[in-house]
Design a protein around this motif. Structure first.
Motif, PDB file in Angstrom:
ATOM      1  N   PRO A   1       0.991  -1.394   0.245  1.00 44.44           N
ATOM      2  CA  PRO A   1       0.124   0.057   0.033  1.00 44.44           C
ATOM      3  C   PRO A   1       0.837   1.204   0.008  1.00 44.44           C
ATOM      4  O   PRO A   1       1.734   1.389   0.732  1.00 44.44           O
ATOM      5  CB  PRO A   1      -0.804   0.163   1.096  1.00 44.44           C
ATOM      6  CG  PRO A   1      -0.429  -1.548   1.858  1.00 44.44           C
ATOM      7  CD  PRO A   1       0.804  -2.166   1.253  1.00 44.44           C
TER       8      PRO A   1
ATOM      9  N   ALA B   1      -4.795  -1.245   0.473  1.00 39.88           N
ATOM     10  CA  ALA B   1      -4.769  -2.317  -0.810  1.00 39.88           C
ATOM     11  C   ALA B   1      -5.677  -3.469  -0.607  1.00 39.88           C
ATOM     12  O   ALA B   1      -5.548  -4.163   0.511  1.00 39.88           O
ATOM     13  CB  ALA B   1      -3.228  -2.600  -1.014  1.00 39.88           C
TER      14      ALA B   1
ATOM     15  N   GLN C   1      -5.980  -0.262  -5.035  1.00 38.77           N
ATOM     16  CA  GLN C   1      -5.483   0.596  -3.817  1.00 38.77           C
ATOM     17  C   GLN C   1      -6.256   1.984  -3.850  1.00 38.77           C
ATOM     18  O   GLN C   1      -6.460   2.523  -5.015  1.00 38.77           O
ATOM     19  CB  GLN C   1      -3.668   0.976  -4.136  1.00 38.77           C
ATOM     20  CG  GLN C   1      -3.086  -0.313  -3.871  1.00 38.77           C
ATOM     21  CD  GLN C   1      -1.722   0.178  -3.490  1.00 38.77           C
ATOM     22  OE1 GLN C   1      -1.463   1.243  -3.129  1.00 38.77           O
ATOM     23  NE2 GLN C   1      -0.793  -0.702  -3.596  1.00 38.77           N
TER      24      GLN C   1
END
Lengths: 303, 303
Positions: free
Chosen positions: B151, B157, B274
């Motif tokens: 992430p 994410a 994300q």
């Protein structure tokens, strides 16, 4: 023009294409310091800095002149080696730019024709017309399909024909956003209040069309879908209305998956083939195929 | 964090999105010197330079932090205005990045689902995975479909599934370039001597596949076709072989327009969603639709 050795020219090209001396060294199977020495030797010969040592490496204005030379020498050299040595030599690679809509519609068919006759690979760059001229000028590409008619210095510009764009939307989009609009005039009056699909912020095609139609700067909510086939699909899926080239619009219009919003109002883009003025059998073959296939897919050019 | 006024944040965003103070001034209906004054006021408040005055204008590292804030404030503000004011307020615009293959296959379907429920326009950025993280980090986009699982700071994410790629070519290509290759093993042994279609120089998917298969750096002549739908068409037209995602490959394989070169040898890409960790009804709706549509089109994620 100073005489650069052909392996120095190849080193310069590789450094720019790979973006760094390290990657160029790997590609050429030499050391990074050998790459650096060759570039410095070329710069001594030219009396000017040729590359900006940034990440990625970029040519200076003088470097662009030498790159252009290098790209042409490489093609001529690959063609000659191929003629002398048959299948032993590397397959020539032809760098070409094309606008996204041509690439998504007729342009690949021309390349397939060339490939039937000749061993060649194509290094395609998808660029809007403003960038295309820069790619020709700095030697990144040897030819381009572009809306720019003024020949870049050292290039020849040949008219290919007119790509005609029509304003279309899905039936579901019309039901939701333009209910009760019964005439083209009704639709046009409301067109700048409904969602539009735009390619990207550099693309002025639909904004220009709207300005002409509504007579002021448009206020439409805009989707951005920066890929030609996906753009056409976004319009078919009803995200917004958009201008589609006839080669993408006519089939879904006939099948009823799209409707035309403003019959009779179109946007015409004249496309040109610009290529380096270079004696190359391959480039000549591509030019011939591009002109032939464009004539089948585009409307006759007014010039 | 200093408290920036919301019209100053909007000015910063517009300057970066349009690329110049002049264009930002036109878009905001104020003078260029008013744009410049607002940016200087923000820089005084931040105690740091926020924009590089280049063409186009680029944010500094400090500027990226403020841009990220500005992008989030704009979305929340647009959502709130919309809730309060109904159709009178501007339609919110959601900036999202997606890799080219997702955009060309399943991703638009998710956006269409969202649009059925909510008035929103999508500002899509088509980027390879390396750039996607940068776009999230600098606040250009609020969410992304990416192969990057780590992430980005401030983001969440979520795994979406596996996009499986198969090595395919047209029957005519196999006849011309791999005659007499009767087994997958025969084909693989000769695969790095025949033309390959690559996306662009940043895309390592087919090069990595070839390296694994032939055990050394591949020497294939390479076409470059930097657009997903055109890439698939170039393979179908026989310019070269290539790795296609199953969503593009299965139908032409079943119809016999493509053949699989190395059954059992695939390349798997795990895709992630994300998004900025932000309380936004719209962003939540997009996340839900993206997860649902991805689950229909991709193989189940291993994580």
């Amino acid at each position: 023009m100073p005489r650069f050795s052909s392996n120095h020219l190849e080193t310069l090209l590789t450094a720019v294409d790979t973006g760094s001396f390290e990657a160029a060294a790997r590609a050429l199977s030499i050391t990074p310091s050998a790459v650096s020495q060759r570039i410095r030797a070329m710069e001594a010969l030219a009396g000017q800095v040729l590359l900006q040592r940034a990440a990625p490496i970029r040519p200076t204005t003088a470097g662009e002149t030498v790159l252009r030379l290098a790209r042409q020498v490489r093609l001529l050299d690959e063609e000659a080696s191929r003629a002398l040595d048959g299948s032993g030599a590397a397959v020539p690679s032809l760098p070409i730019a094309a606008n996204a809509d041509s690439l998504a519609t007729w342009f690949l068919d021309a390349l397939v024709e060339v490939r039937r006759e000749a061993d060649v690979v194509f290094d395609l760059h998808r660029e809007d017309q403003a960038r295309t001229a820069a790619l020709l000028r700095d030697g990144t590409v040897l030819a381009a399909v572009t809306a720019e008619r003024r020949p870049v210095q050292g290039c020849v510009a040949v008219p290919l024909g007119i790509d005609r764009y029509r304003a279309v939307a899905s039936p579901a989009f019309v039901d939701r956003h333009l209910p009760g609009a019964t005439s083209g005039r009704d639709v046009l009056a409301r067109l700048d209040a409904v969602p539009l699909v735009d390619f990207d912020r550099d693309d002025d095609l639909q904004q220009g069309f709207l300005r002409r139609v509504v007579g002021h700067a448009p206020r439409s909510p805009r989707h951005f879908v920066p890929s030609s086939a996906d753009f056409a699909r976004a319009v078919e899926l009803g995200l917004g209305w958009g201008l589609l080239p006839e080669s993408q619009a006519l089939e879904p219009l006939a099948a009823g998956r799209l409707v035309e919003l403003a019959p009779g109002r179109v946007a015409d883009v004249v496309l040109w083939w610009q290529h380096w003025n270079l004696r190359s059998t391959l480039l000549d073959a591509v030019t011939a195929a591009v002109r032939r296939v464009a004539a089948e897919h585009l409307r006759p050019s007014p010039v």
